[in-house]
Design a protein around this motif. Structure first.
Motif, PDB file in Angstrom:
ATOM      1  N   ARG A 134      23.763  35.221  40.731  1.00  0.00           N
ATOM      2  CA  ARG A 134      25.507  35.333  40.335  1.00  0.00           C
ATOM      3  C   ARG A 134      25.881  36.514  40.659  1.00  0.00           C
ATOM      4  O   ARG A 134      25.200  37.666  40.124  1.00  0.00           O
ATOM      5  N   ALA A 135      27.124  36.862  40.881  1.00  0.00           N
ATOM      6  CA  ALA A 135      27.677  37.890  41.041  1.00  0.00           C
ATOM      7  C   ALA A 135      29.325  38.029  40.669  1.00  0.00           C
ATOM      8  O   ALA A 135      29.884  36.982  40.742  1.00  0.00           O
ATOM      9  N   VAL A 136      29.805  39.122  40.240  1.00  0.00           N
ATOM     10  CA  VAL A 136      31.159  39.153  39.478  1.00  0.00           C
ATOM     11  C   VAL A 136      31.890  40.429  40.387  1.00  0.00           C
ATOM     12  O   VAL A 136      31.223  41.377  40.551  1.00  0.00           O
ATOM     13  N   THR A 167      39.445  38.506  38.823  1.00  0.00           N
ATOM     14  CA  THR A 167      37.941  38.534  38.698  1.00  0.00           C
ATOM     15  C   THR A 167      37.346  37.173  39.193  1.00  0.00           C
ATOM     16  O   THR A 167      37.829  36.218  38.690  1.00  0.00           O
ATOM     17  N   ILE A 168      36.444  37.516  40.226  1.00  0.00           N
ATOM     18  CA  ILE A 168      35.888  36.395  40.653  1.00  0.00           C
ATOM     19  C   ILE A 168      34.472  36.354  40.362  1.00  0.00           C
ATOM     20  O   ILE A 168      33.745  37.436  40.509  1.00  0.00           O
ATOM     21  N   THR A 203      42.577  27.891  45.330  1.00  0.00           N
ATOM     22  CA  THR A 203      41.035  27.529  45.053  1.00  0.00           C
ATOM     23  C   THR A 203      40.039  27.728  46.364  1.00  0.00           C
ATOM     24  O   THR A 203      40.779  27.713  47.512  1.00  0.00           O
ATOM     25  N   HIS A 204      39.100  28.207  46.211  1.00  0.00           N
ATOM     26  CA  HIS A 204      38.101  28.699  47.259  1.00  0.00           C
ATOM     27  C   HIS A 204      37.655  27.303  48.044  1.00  0.00           C
ATOM     28  O   HIS A 204      37.334  26.289  47.323  1.00  0.00           O
ATOM     29  N   ILE A 209      32.631  28.798  42.730  1.00  0.00           N
ATOM     30  CA  ILE A 209      33.489  30.118  42.505  1.00  0.00           C
ATOM     31  C   ILE A 209      34.422  29.963  41.785  1.00  0.00           C
ATOM     32  O   ILE A 209      35.433  29.054  41.774  1.00  0.00           O
ATOM     33  N   THR A 210      34.567  30.850  40.539  1.00  0.00           N
ATOM     34  CA  THR A 210      35.544  30.853  39.538  1.00  0.00           C
ATOM     35  C   THR A 210      36.292  31.882  39.598  1.00  0.00           C
ATOM     36  O   THR A 210      35.729  33.083  40.126  1.00  0.00           O
TER      37      THR A 210
END
Length: 315
Positions: A134-136, A167-168, A203-204, A209-210
């Motif tokens: 996970r990455a932010v 922020t994704i 939306t991606h 992905i949020t």
């Protein structure tokens, strides 16, 4: 064909028969629909309590087959309203597993009253997930627009986007490739004044992905434009041998479109007109073309007079 004529008594008997037949049919329908049945419906899946430190990607489609038990009435209305209902799956089991067993959650699902009917089984019963690091990341918001202006009106300054960054979060491999985040297309027609819009973010194309927040406030500065002409001195570039060079004329007239509210502010200090002496030294030019190397934002050049200047070089 001759019509059958019924007497008053016969018509009364026929009416009574039809009435009894209708009531019997209605009673049969109510009795039949009041019985218990087992039936299946296709449902969407929603997830809750996803692991915070792990990004999970479902390896199954986002629909599931639910086997329900209920009355005929419930079966009838479930078929009609199936698209409005969702099976909510708890992902707490993913803290130390890569799958979720749905049969262990039937009691929770039924207790949440997502269905009026009793959920007997779900197929598939086991949902498998793939996990990624996970990455932010914070990235700038990029406006996508399709805007048409009224005559002599156009954008007069930078678009203001609030917030300008979002922020994704998601898998590291996907997040590393994202440099900005686009909005939905802002479509405006016949614009003649500053526009304010609340617009959603796209939306991606990849799942998992949020993005937060999901909407931004966009302010598009718009003003009426008019023509203005000013004289700008010509600046000589690349006189490496320090020749004495005179250009004719020493100033050029630049006509441009400028916003009315900046008409008195914008003057020759905002522009720079240059000629390159290398064009004479290296390519033998006999006149030098004017190049505007500095132009104010949102000022549209209409014409330059002259477009080329003469020059004299004294070695």
């Amino acid at each position: 064909m001759a019509l059958v004529k019924l007497s008053t008594t016969e018509r009364r008997r026929l009416s009574a028969f039809i009435t009894c037949l209708v009531f019997a049919t209605i009673a049969w329908v109510f009795t039949t629909l009041s019985n218990k049945y087992t039936f299946t419906v296709k449902q969407l899946i929603a997830y809750r309590n996803a692991p915070v430190k792990r990004v999970s990607h479902s390896l199954q489609p986002d629909t599931i087959t639910a086997t329900l038990q209920g009355t005929g009435w419930q079966m009838l209305f479930s078929k009609i309203n199936a698209e409005n209902k969702v099976i909510t799956v708890d992902l707490q089991q993913l803290a130390n597993k890569d799958y979720v067993v749905l049969s262990s959650q039937l009691k929770q699902i039924n207790s949440r009253k997502e269905f009026d009917e009793q959920v007997m089984a779900l197929s598939p019963d086991t949902l498998f997930f793939d996990f990624l690091d996970r990455a932010v990341k914070r990235v700038p918001v990029q406006l996508v627009s399709n805007i048409k202006y009224q005559h002599q009106f156009t954008q007069s300054n930078d678009v203001i986007i609030k917030p300008s960054y979002v922020t994704i979060s998601g898998s590291s491999s996907a997040i590393d490739k994202i440099k900005s985040w686009n909005t939905d297309t802002l479509k405006l027609d016949s614009v003649s004044e500053t526009a304010h819009s609340l617009i959603n973010l796209q939306t991606h194309k990849e799942g998992g992905i949020t993005v937060l927040p999901r909407t931004v406030q966009v302010t598009l500065p718009v003003d009426e434009f008019t023509e203005k002409t000013i004289a700008i001195p010509v600046k000589l570039l690349n006189n490496h041998n320090y020749y004495i060079v005179k250009v004719f004329p020493q100033k050029v007239k630049v006509t441009f479109m400028v916003a009315l509210n900046k008409y008195t502010v914008v003057d020759d200090d905002f522009f720079e007109a240059t000629v390159d002496l290398n064009l004479w030294q290296e390519k033998g030019y006999t006149t030098l073309p004017i190049k505007l190397t500095q132009v104010p934002k949102y000022c549209k050049i209409v014409k330059i007079e002259p477009q080329n200047v003469d020059f004299i070089v004294r070695k």
